[in-house]
Design a protein around this motif. Structure first.
Motif, mmCIF file in Angstrom:
data_model
loop_
_atom_site.group_PDB
_atom_site.id
_atom_site.type_symbol
_atom_site.label_atom_id
_atom_site.label_comp_id
_atom_site.label_asym_id
_atom_site.label_seq_id
_atom_site.Cartn_x
_atom_site.Cartn_y
_atom_site.Cartn_z
ATOM 1 N N ILE A 192 0.827 -1.201 0.000
ATOM 2 C CA ILE A 192 0.000 0.000 0.000
ATOM 3 C C ILE A 192 0.871 1.266 0.000
ATOM 4 C CG2 ILE A 192 -0.203 0.104 2.514
ATOM 5 C CD1 ILE A 192 -3.061 1.104 2.165
ATOM 6 N N GLU A 193 2.098 1.163 0.488
ATOM 7 C CA GLU A 193 3.000 2.314 0.491
ATOM 8 C C GLU A 193 3.283 2.806 -0.932
ATOM 9 O OE1 GLU A 193 6.535 1.463 2.716
ATOM 10 O OE2 GLU A 193 5.415 0.414 4.287
ATOM 11 N N ARG A 194 3.224 1.919 -1.894
ATOM 12 C CA ARG A 194 3.450 2.297 -3.291
ATOM 13 C C ARG A 194 2.502 3.388 -3.752
ATOM 14 N NH1 ARG A 194 1.052 -1.842 -7.433
ATOM 15 N NH2 ARG A 194 -0.787 -0.796 -6.553
ATOM 16 N N ASP A 195 1.281 3.382 -3.208
ATOM 17 C CA ASP A 195 0.235 4.297 -3.690
ATOM 18 C C ASP A 195 0.050 5.528 -2.814
ATOM 19 O OD1 ASP A 195 -0.243 2.553 -5.780
ATOM 20 O OD2 ASP A 195 -1.829 1.471 -4.733
ATOM 21 N N ILE A 196 1.024 5.792 -1.939
ATOM 22 C CA ILE A 196 0.906 6.968 -1.074
ATOM 23 C C ILE A 196 0.786 8.253 -1.899
ATOM 24 C CG2 ILE A 196 2.245 8.423 0.526
ATOM 25 C CD1 ILE A 196 3.045 5.944 2.026
ATOM 26 N N ASP A 197 1.383 8.283 -3.089
ATOM 27 C CA ASP A 197 1.288 9.482 -3.929
ATOM 28 C C ASP A 197 -0.153 9.803 -4.306
ATOM 29 O OD1 ASP A 197 1.345 7.085 -5.521
ATOM 30 O OD2 ASP A 197 1.605 8.340 -7.303
ATOM 31 N N LEU A 198 -1.013 8.786 -4.357
ATOM 32 C CA LEU A 198 -2.442 8.988 -4.625
ATOM 33 C C LEU A 198 -3.241 9.117 -3.333
ATOM 34 C CD1 LEU A 198 -3.024 6.337 -7.450
ATOM 35 C CD2 LEU A 198 -2.879 8.810 -7.746
ATOM 36 N N LEU A 199 -2.858 8.325 -2.329
ATOM 37 C CA LEU A 199 -3.653 8.239 -1.104
ATOM 38 C C LEU A 199 -3.501 9.461 -0.211
ATOM 39 C CD1 LEU A 199 -2.897 4.491 -0.223
ATOM 40 C CD2 LEU A 199 -4.859 5.420 -1.487
ATOM 41 N N ALA A 200 -2.296 10.001 -0.105
ATOM 42 C CA ALA A 200 -2.064 11.142 0.787
ATOM 43 C C ALA A 200 -2.884 12.373 0.374
ATOM 44 C CB ALA A 200 -0.580 11.471 0.846
ATOM 45 N N PRO A 201 -2.905 12.759 -0.906
ATOM 46 C CA PRO A 201 -3.741 13.900 -1.302
ATOM 47 C C PRO A 201 -5.223 13.654 -1.053
ATOM 48 C CG PRO A 201 -2.099 13.445 -2.991
ATOM 49 C CD PRO A 201 -2.058 12.298 -2.030
ATOM 50 N N LEU B 289 -10.937 12.062 1.992
ATOM 51 C CA LEU B 289 -11.501 11.096 1.050
ATOM 52 C C LEU B 289 -10.931 9.687 1.231
ATOM 53 C CD1 LEU B 289 -11.471 13.194 -2.271
ATOM 54 C CD2 LEU B 289 -13.452 12.645 -0.842
ATOM 55 N N PHE B 290 -10.012 9.514 2.192
ATOM 56 C CA PHE B 290 -9.396 8.201 2.344
ATOM 57 C C PHE B 290 -8.943 7.967 3.783
ATOM 58 C CE2 PHE B 290 -5.475 5.612 2.509
ATOM 59 C CZ PHE B 290 -6.031 4.406 2.120
ATOM 60 N N SER B 291 -9.095 6.726 4.239
ATOM 61 C CA SER B 291 -8.512 6.267 5.497
ATOM 62 C C SER B 291 -8.070 4.825 5.315
ATOM 63 C CB SER B 291 -9.517 6.385 6.650
ATOM 64 O OG SER B 291 -10.605 5.507 6.435
ATOM 65 N N ALA B 292 -7.095 4.418 6.121
ATOM 66 C CA ALA B 292 -6.532 3.077 5.976
ATOM 67 C C ALA B 292 -6.647 2.295 7.269
ATOM 68 C CB ALA B 292 -5.061 3.167 5.561
ATOM 69 N N ALA B 293 -6.663 0.968 7.127
ATOM 70 C CA ALA B 293 -6.612 0.071 8.283
ATOM 71 C C ALA B 293 -5.610 -1.030 7.970
ATOM 72 C CB ALA B 293 -7.983 -0.519 8.584
ATOM 73 N N ILE B 294 -4.764 -1.331 8.929
ATOM 74 C CA ILE B 294 -3.782 -2.402 8.789
ATOM 75 C C ILE B 294 -4.137 -3.501 9.779
ATOM 76 C CG2 ILE B 294 -1.350 -3.034 8.914
ATOM 77 C CD1 ILE B 294 -1.991 -1.075 6.687
ATOM 78 N N ASP C 42 2.906 9.135 8.723
ATOM 79 C CA ASP C 42 3.803 10.240 8.413
ATOM 80 C C ASP C 42 3.369 10.984 7.155
ATOM 81 O OD1 ASP C 42 5.287 9.665 10.626
ATOM 82 O OD2 ASP C 42 6.935 8.689 9.542
ATOM 83 N N ALA C 43 2.612 10.291 6.289
ATOM 84 C CA ALA C 43 2.109 10.925 5.063
ATOM 85 C C ALA C 43 0.793 11.659 5.307
ATOM 86 C CB ALA C 43 1.932 9.877 3.964
ATOM 87 N N GLY C 44 0.336 11.684 6.567
ATOM 88 C CA GLY C 44 -0.891 12.390 6.896
ATOM 89 C C GLY C 44 -2.154 11.570 6.714
#
Length: 399
Positions: free
Chosen positions: A200-209, A215-220, A252-254
């Motif tokens: 999922i770290e690969r897509d931080i460029d899309l997820l952080a904005p 518009l987004f939240s994550a669960a691990i 860290d990416a917000g």
């Protein structure tokens, strides 16, 4: 002359552990012992509940005493052009109404996965087939964009990768999940994702904005911090320590990150619950939840096989506690209790979780609803079919 028995009296093929003394010359058939496969969760390929024929593995005498592992099982991925991509849910105990799963089957191989029985619909086993025969919905992004473009579509948060992990290993090559996120990003459509993968770290460029716009939240998901248990329980998911690093990277990416302690397995992962909560707090998680082990349909015998192969010393204790929390059964599907269980043990787990979360300061600031006002309906142009023109009075041809 030896009298022959009628066919109807012969032992069924499924009764391979029985020996009929009336059949001369027949040696007893011994069932093949359960052997764990390296990198796989299930130890067998049990039949799905819709299969008609009955099968059983047996020892043909060619095995060796020094065999400790079964042969390596390769993963096969099949392209699937799905007819629809969004699944609607009305279960009162699930916090989302719409979900999207880019894949069917999951290579992570988590033995407890509640989605394993879905492979029965394909005529495949919920066991090893579920984690080695994966269907990739190659048109997922296209279907999603067309769904969002419908005039009557009303946006609500989409749960991505609920039944099978959207970031399982084959996503590195297929990139279907990323294509889906690109569609959601362009449309300003809210969604949440749950995963056990560091991919999922690969897509931080899309997820952080998107997270910045609410518009987004994550669960691990982290069930245990013990890498040995995790390797047998979730063989191809990221190691627990790696998942903690993923929580830190997302935070860290917000990006708002929650930890899902699911499932809580008595005497296996349950002793680790407080340590998991503390470690996730230290890594940057802001919320936590838990689910008690669920064993619906074929998951029940698969889990029993896994216990016998990996924890024979405590198998009966584990199952005894599970049944104690499920009204004496392996599973109770009642909406009110299926996630948390009932009884003294279930209440003890609830209290331990509540106290640990409070002590770590998690769940203190409840996140507000995601922003639906940013949604912009995609414009999808349908391909134009070109037909040869003909004079109005021309006669149609049969050929």
């Amino acid at each position: 002359m030896i009298p022959l028995k009628p066919i109807s009296d012969l032992p069924a093929r499924s009764d391979v552990d029985r020996h009929d003394p009336d059949l001369p010359g027949e040696a007893p058939v011994v069932e093949r012992p359960l052997v764990a496969r390296k990198g796989r969760g299930a130890v067998g390929n049990i039949q799905g509940r819709y299969e008609v024929d009955s099968r059983a593995a047996f020892d043909d005498g060619w095995s060796h005493e020094d065999d400790t592992d079964a042969p390596t099982l390769r993963t096969h991925v099949f392209d699937e052009r799905a007819k629809s991509i969004l699944t609607r849910n009305q279960s009162p105990d699930i916090p989302f109404g719409v979900s999207l799963n880019p894949y069917r089957g999951c290579e992570h191989g988590c033995i407890y996965c509640f989605a394993r029985p879905t492979h029965s619909y394909l005529g495949l086993s919920p066991g090893l087939d579920f984690e080695s025969q994966i269907y990739a919905k190659v048109n997922a992004a296209e279907l999603l964009e067309r769904e969002l473009a419908k005039p009557g579509y009303t946006p609500e948060p989409i749960a991505l990768g609920v039944s099978t992990d959207a970031y399982q290993p084959i996503e590195r090559e297929r990139r279907i999940t990323r294509a889906v996120i690109e569609v959601l990003s362009r449309a300003g459509h809210p969604f949440a994702s749950i995963t056990k993968s560091s991919l999922i770290e690969r897509d931080i460029d899309l997820l952080a904005p998107m997270a910045e716009r609410n518009l987004f939240s994550a669960a691990i998901t982290i069930t245990t911090l013990d890498p040995v248990i995790a390797r047998t329980l979730e063989p191809r998911a990221a190691a627990p320590a790696r998942r903690l690093k993923t929580i830190r990277a997302l935070a860290d990416a917000g990006i708002s990150v929650a930890v899902s302690i699911a499932p809580v397995i008595p005497f296996v992962t349950e002793p680790d619950m407080e340590r998991v909560i503390e470690a996730c707090r230290d890594a940057g998680a802001s919320a936590a939840s838990y689910i008690v082990l669920r064993l619906p349909w074929e998951v029940s015998p698969l889990f029993e096989q896994w216990l016998a192969a990996h924890f024979p010393d405590r198998a009966e204790r584990v199952l005894g506690r599970v049944r104690e929390m499920r009204g004496g059964k392996n599973y109770d599907a009642s909406f009110a209790t299926r996630m948390k269980g009932t009884g003294l043990w279930a209440e003890l787990i609830r209290q331990r979780f509540t106290q640990a979360v409070k002590r770590c300061g998690l769940n203190e600031h409840r996140r507000g609803a995601m922003d639906m006002s940013l949604f912009e309906r995609p414009v999808v142009t349908k391909p134009v079919s070109v037909q040869a023109k003909r004079p109005d009075d021309a006669q149609l041809s049969l050929f």
